[in-house]
Design a protein around this motif. Structure first.
Motif, PDB file in Angstrom:
ATOM      1  N   PHE A 126       0.839  -1.203   0.000  1.00 50.94           N
ATOM      2  CA  PHE A 126       0.000   0.000   0.000  1.00 50.94           C
ATOM      3  C   PHE A 126       0.876   1.255   0.000  1.00 50.94           C
ATOM      4  CE2 PHE A 126       0.880  -1.306   4.315  1.00 50.94           C
ATOM      5  CZ  PHE A 126       1.145  -0.135   4.996  1.00 50.94           C
ATOM      6  N   ALA A 127       0.258   2.367  -0.398  1.00 54.51           N
ATOM      7  CA  ALA A 127       0.947   3.663  -0.339  1.00 54.51           C
ATOM      8  C   ALA A 127       0.639   4.303   1.007  1.00 54.51           C
ATOM      9  CB  ALA A 127       0.454   4.560  -1.473  1.00 54.51           C
ATOM     10  N   LEU A 128       1.620   4.968   1.564  1.00 61.74           N
ATOM     11  CA  LEU A 128       1.424   5.723   2.804  1.00 61.74           C
ATOM     12  C   LEU A 128       1.737   7.183   2.492  1.00 61.74           C
ATOM     13  CD1 LEU A 128       1.125   5.801   5.987  1.00 61.74           C
ATOM     14  CD2 LEU A 128       3.600   5.505   6.062  1.00 61.74           C
ATOM     15  N   LEU A 129       0.790   8.058   2.813  1.00 60.30           N
ATOM     16  CA  LEU A 129       0.987   9.488   2.540  1.00 60.30           C
ATOM     17  C   LEU A 129       0.826  10.253   3.841  1.00 60.30           C
ATOM     18  CD1 LEU A 129      -0.854   8.203   0.000  1.00 60.30           C
ATOM     19  CD2 LEU A 129      -0.623  10.531  -0.829  1.00 60.30           C
ATOM     20  N   LEU A 130       1.835  11.042   4.192  1.00 62.71           N
ATOM     21  CA  LEU A 130       1.743  11.855   5.411  1.00 62.71           C
ATOM     22  C   LEU A 130       1.195  13.229   5.058  1.00 62.71           C
ATOM     23  CD1 LEU A 130       5.079  10.941   7.236  1.00 62.71           C
ATOM     24  CD2 LEU A 130       2.936   9.662   7.088  1.00 62.71           C
ATOM     25  N   GLY A 131       0.262  13.678   5.889  1.00 66.04           N
ATOM     26  CA  GLY A 131      -0.493  14.884   5.569  1.00 66.04           C
ATOM     27  C   GLY A 131       0.281  16.193   5.630  1.00 66.04           C
ATOM     28  N   ASP A 132       1.439  16.191   6.288  1.00 66.81           N
ATOM     29  CA  ASP A 132       2.205  17.432   6.378  1.00 66.81           C
ATOM     30  C   ASP A 132       2.943  17.749   5.080  1.00 66.81           C
ATOM     31  OD1 ASP A 132       1.545  18.142   8.889  1.00 66.81           O
ATOM     32  OD2 ASP A 132       3.384  17.436   9.851  1.00 66.81           O
ATOM     33  N   LEU A 159      10.830   4.526  -0.505  1.00 65.67           N
ATOM     34  CA  LEU A 159      10.731   5.729   0.326  1.00 65.67           C
ATOM     35  C   LEU A 159      10.872   6.934  -0.602  1.00 65.67           C
ATOM     36  CD1 LEU A 159      13.124   4.623   3.229  1.00 65.67           C
ATOM     37  CD2 LEU A 159      10.704   4.129   2.910  1.00 65.67           C
ATOM     38  N   GLY A 160       9.817   7.722  -0.691  1.00 66.66           N
ATOM     39  CA  GLY A 160       9.891   8.936  -1.509  1.00 66.66           C
ATOM     40  C   GLY A 160      10.737   9.960  -0.757  1.00 66.66           C
ATOM     41  N   THR A 161      11.740  10.501  -1.426  1.00 66.17           N
ATOM     42  CA  THR A 161      12.688  11.371  -0.702  1.00 66.17           C
ATOM     43  C   THR A 161      12.847  12.742  -1.343  1.00 66.17           C
ATOM     44  OG1 THR A 161      14.490  10.403  -1.959  1.00 66.17           O
ATOM     45  CG2 THR A 161      14.095   9.498   0.227  1.00 66.17           C
ATOM     46  N   LEU A 162      13.481  13.619  -0.578  1.00 74.06           N
ATOM     47  CA  LEU A 162      13.905  14.921  -1.084  1.00 74.06           C
ATOM     48  C   LEU A 162      15.264  15.217  -0.468  1.00 74.06           C
ATOM     49  CD1 LEU A 162      12.443  17.640   1.109  1.00 74.06           C
ATOM     50  CD2 LEU A 162      11.230  15.486   1.046  1.00 74.06           C
ATOM     51  N   LYS A 163      16.065  16.042  -1.172  1.00 80.72           N
ATOM     52  CA  LYS A 163      17.365  16.415  -0.606  1.00 80.72           C
ATOM     53  C   LYS A 163      17.139  17.597   0.320  1.00 80.72           C
ATOM     54  CE  LYS A 163      20.746  14.347  -3.434  1.00 80.72           C
ATOM     55  NZ  LYS A 163      20.470  14.303  -4.875  1.00 80.72           N
ATOM     56  N   VAL A 164      17.698  17.539   1.535  1.00 78.16           N
ATOM     57  CA  VAL A 164      17.504  18.651   2.472  1.00 78.16           C
ATOM     58  C   VAL A 164      18.854  19.275   2.851  1.00 78.16           C
ATOM     59  CG1 VAL A 164      15.341  17.750   3.421  1.00 78.16           C
ATOM     60  CG2 VAL A 164      17.501  17.128   4.511  1.00 78.16           C
ATOM     61  N   GLY A 208      10.395  11.916   2.605  1.00 72.95           N
ATOM     62  CA  GLY A 208       9.518  13.077   2.431  1.00 72.95           C
ATOM     63  C   GLY A 208       8.032  12.776   2.550  1.00 72.95           C
ATOM     64  N   GLY A 209       7.669  11.835   3.404  1.00 76.22           N
ATOM     65  CA  GLY A 209       6.241  11.625   3.660  1.00 76.22           C
ATOM     66  C   GLY A 209       5.502  10.811   2.617  1.00 76.22           C
ATOM     67  N   ARG A 210       6.216  10.104   1.750  1.00 72.74           N
ATOM     68  CA  ARG A 210       5.571   9.204   0.785  1.00 72.74           C
ATOM     69  C   ARG A 210       6.300   7.867   0.830  1.00 72.74           C
ATOM     70  NH1 ARG A 210       2.856  12.832   1.192  1.00 72.74           N
ATOM     71  NH2 ARG A 210       1.785  14.110  -0.337  1.00 72.74           N
ATOM     72  N   TYR A 211       5.528   6.798   0.940  1.00 69.46           N
ATOM     73  CA  TYR A 211       6.114   5.463   1.053  1.00 69.46           C
ATOM     74  C   TYR A 211       5.266   4.480   0.253  1.00 69.46           C
ATOM     75  CZ  TYR A 211       7.564   7.442   5.690  1.00 69.46           C
ATOM     76  OH  TYR A 211       8.027   8.231   6.716  1.00 69.46           O
ATOM     77  N   ILE A 212       5.916   3.443  -0.264  1.00 69.42           N
ATOM     78  CA  ILE A 212       5.185   2.249  -0.686  1.00 69.42           C
ATOM     79  C   ILE A 212       5.691   1.148   0.246  1.00 69.42           C
ATOM     80  CG2 ILE A 212       4.625   0.623  -2.533  1.00 69.42           C
ATOM     81  CD1 ILE A 212       3.782   3.554  -3.180  1.00 69.42           C
ATOM     82  N   LEU A 213       4.772   0.589   1.015  1.00 67.30           N
ATOM     83  CA  LEU A 213       5.164  -0.396   2.031  1.00 67.30           C
ATOM     84  C   LEU A 213       4.619  -1.776   1.678  1.00 67.30           C
ATOM     85  CD1 LEU A 213       4.560   1.773   5.234  1.00 67.30           C
ATOM     86  CD2 LEU A 213       6.754   1.266   4.123  1.00 67.30           C
ATOM     87  N   LEU A 214       5.406  -2.788   2.005  1.00 64.23           N
ATOM     88  CA  LEU A 214       4.997  -4.175   1.783  1.00 64.23           C
ATOM     89  C   LEU A 214       4.229  -4.643   3.025  1.00 64.23           C
ATOM     90  CD1 LEU A 214       8.401  -5.573   0.423  1.00 64.23           C
ATOM     91  CD2 LEU A 214       6.573  -4.414  -0.830  1.00 64.23           C
TER      92      LEU A 214
END
Ligand code: G1P
Length: 294
Positions: A126-132, A159-164, A208-214
């Motif tokens: 499933f996809a996991l999306l964090l609201g922030d 794991l959806g990422t961004l460079k910080v 960055g608040g986006r995941y695809i988890l097994l």
């Protein structure tokens, strides 16, 4: 490979950074112009091919449930007044998607919230999306769809990422790629660590608040000990799962707004208005007018 049809959105936090607003109203209901932020998250998932949703709430967040349900009285009123456009606006989501709700009774951390989704997942990834984290994907490809595409390529946790920036690494889960020099968006991960100090951070690649988890993640979450901040951390369970199944990070191509911060909220309001035909000119006038007076 199992198609990603389900999305989980945790929304049971207290939202202390937006007090006093969040005393009575869930932070997820803060609007960016005329839609609550959680609707942008749900729409992103919808546009990524998701049609089953689970939103994790608590007892003081019933307004989120109300927002995604039918409002029969309001619909009747708008019908009688022949307000077709407004009627379509409020009926669109309830007609198109199925949203389920579950309650997280204790605030024990993100890992604990995700554990509440085990029954919903029903053995499926499933996809996991964090609201922030609100994204505007480049080339019209939503952030979640980018992660789903990466999952379809690898069959692994994504794991959806961004460079910080260096000063921000301690606010995120940070990824350690096997190949530190790899410039690809999709990189295989050696480890992940939740909110490390800069000297312990393996990279600047932040979750960055986006995941695809097994579905195997639940096995780890169930036995997960408390980690950073005394909370049950999803990042810690993902790390443990990596001994069994591989994980990749995918650097999301798009603009990201941190709705957990007031600055991010202001930026989103300005940019979303600039992106809308009905508001663009007004927003430009407001900005120019204010800037000339500062
Ligand atoms: C959570 C995660 C963290 C991730 C972040 C993204 O932290 O635990 O790994 O980088 O979301 O927004 P939170 O911001 O909820 O403390």
């Amino acid at each position: 490979m199992e198609k990603i049809r389900k999305a989980v959105i945790p929304a049971a936090g207290f939202g202390t950074r937006f007090l006093p607003f969040t005393k009575s109203t869930p932070k997820e209901m803060l609007p960016i112009i005329d839609r609550p932020t959680i609707e942008y998250i749900v729409r992103e998932a919808m546009e990524s091919g998701i049609d089953e949703f689970l939103i994790i709430i608590n007892e003081s967040k019933e307004s989120i449930r109300t927002h995604f349900g039918n409002n029969v009285q309001l619909e009747k009123f708008l019908e009688e007044k022949h307000k077709k456009e407004e009627l379509d606006l409020i009926k669109e989501l309830p007609n198109k998607i199925k949203v389920e709700f579950t309650y997280q009774y204790q605030q024990l951390g993100l890992g604990h919230a995700v554990l509440c989704a085990e029954e919903f997942s029903n053995g499926k990834p499933f996809a996991l999306l964090l609201g922030d984290d609100v994204y505007v994907g480049n080339n019209n490809v939503p952030a979640t769809l980018q992660c789903i595409n990466a999952y379809n390529e690898t069959g692994s946790t994504i794991l959806g990422t961004l460079k910080v920036r260096d000063e921000d690494v301690s606010k995120y889960g940070i990824c350690e790629p096997f190949d530190m020099n790899c410039k690809d968006r999709l990189v295989k991960l050696k480890s992940v660590v939740e909110k490390p100090s800069l000297d312990k951070a393996p990279s600047n690649l932040a979750i960055g608040g986006r995941y695809i988890l097994l579905p195997s993640i639940f096995k780890y979450l169930k036995t997960q000990e408390r980690g950073k901040g005394g909370e049950i951390q999803l990042t810690d369970s993902i790390l443990r799962s990596m001994a069994e199944t591989s994980a990749y990070s995918y650097e999301i191509d798009g603009r990201r707004y941190d709705l957990g911060s007031k600055r991010g909220f202001l930026e989103a309001t300005v940019d979303f208005a600039l992106d809308r035909d009905d508001l663009k000119d007004d927003m430009i006038k407001i900005i120019k007018d204010r800037a000339s007076k500062i």
